[in-house]
Design an enzyme around this catalytic site. Structure first.
Site, PDB file in Angstrom:
ATOM      1  N   SER A  40       9.754 -17.119  47.006  1.00 54.14           N
ATOM      2  CA  SER A  40       9.248 -18.492  47.076  1.00 54.14           C
ATOM      3  C   SER A  40       8.827 -18.929  48.475  1.00 54.14           C
ATOM      4  O   SER A  40       8.121 -19.911  48.621  1.00 54.14           O
ATOM      5  CB  SER A  40      10.281 -19.476  46.527  1.00 54.14           C
ATOM      6  OG  SER A  40      11.348 -19.632  47.427  1.00 54.14           O
ATOM      7  N   LYS A  79      13.913 -23.542  51.532  1.00 51.72           N
ATOM      8  CA  LYS A  79      12.676 -24.302  51.300  1.00 51.72           C
ATOM      9  C   LYS A  79      12.247 -24.971  52.596  1.00 51.72           C
ATOM     10  O   LYS A  79      12.972 -25.017  53.572  1.00 51.72           O
ATOM     11  CB  LYS A  79      12.886 -25.392  50.233  1.00 51.72           C
ATOM     12  CG  LYS A  79      13.338 -24.870  48.887  1.00 51.72           C
ATOM     13  CD  LYS A  79      12.294 -24.024  48.218  1.00 51.72           C
ATOM     14  CE  LYS A  79      12.853 -23.414  46.932  1.00 51.72           C
ATOM     15  NZ  LYS A  79      12.097 -22.284  46.478  1.00 51.72           N
TER      16      LYS A  79
END
Length: 179
Positions: A40, A79
């Protein structure tokens, strides 16, 4: 056992106890290694890379663009902070707008090219949404394959931020700061 041997063992035991205590404090409160799992954050961070996470000095001052580790229910996530508390976040035509102002995301250039080659946009249109007080909006750099605030993680509370990513330390051939 003679007295000299006993004193030497005692000294070694004391030294080991202090060393383990310092290691515990450093790892718990200051710095900790973290293994990136999944794609990701590619190409910024790669699957199975090891990063050093700064747990010290986590203040109210998180910056847009910082890479953070988030404590999840079953697993942790890595993230990038996109929206700060009170920000209005919107994506139109694969461009990010924060509070109505275009925000350049240079770290997405490689992924954006790949998405265009596939005939798609890297980040689907959404918003505008307003980030609630004391929460953050996060996304992965590999937007086509990221579970983030758009699709499952929701807004992130400050208390769920474990730390800030500082640098990749393994593999040794690719040591670098995380930006």
């Amino acid at each position: 056992m003679n007295l000299k041997t006993k004193n030497e063992l005692k000294s070694w035991g004391k030294s080991l106890f202090i060393a383990f205590g310092i290691a515990f404090v450093v790892r718990t409160f200051l710095f900790s290694p973290y293994i990136v799992e999944g794609a990701s954050m590619e190409p910024t961070l790669h699957n199975q890379e090891k990063i050093m996470v700064n747990k010290f000095n986590l203040t109210d001052r998180f910056n847009r663009g910082e890479i953070i580790i988030i404590k999840g229910k079953e697993e942790n996530y890595v993230k990038r902070i996109i929206g700060l508390p009170g920000d209005k976040v919107e994506v139109k035509n694969d461009k990010l707008y924060i509070n109505g102002v275009f925000f350049e995301e240079s770290y997405l250039s490689q992924n954006r090219k790949l998405a265009e080659q596939m005939g798609s946009k890297l980040t689907g249109d959404f918003g505008p949404i307003t980030v609630p007080k004391n929460k953050f909006f996060v996304m992965g750099d590999n937007r086509l394959y990221s579970k983030d605030s758009r699709n499952g993680l929701g807004y992130i509370q400050k208390e769920d931020i474990v730390g800030q990513s500082e640098f990749v330390f393994f593999p040794f051939s690719d040591i670098r700061p995380t930006e």
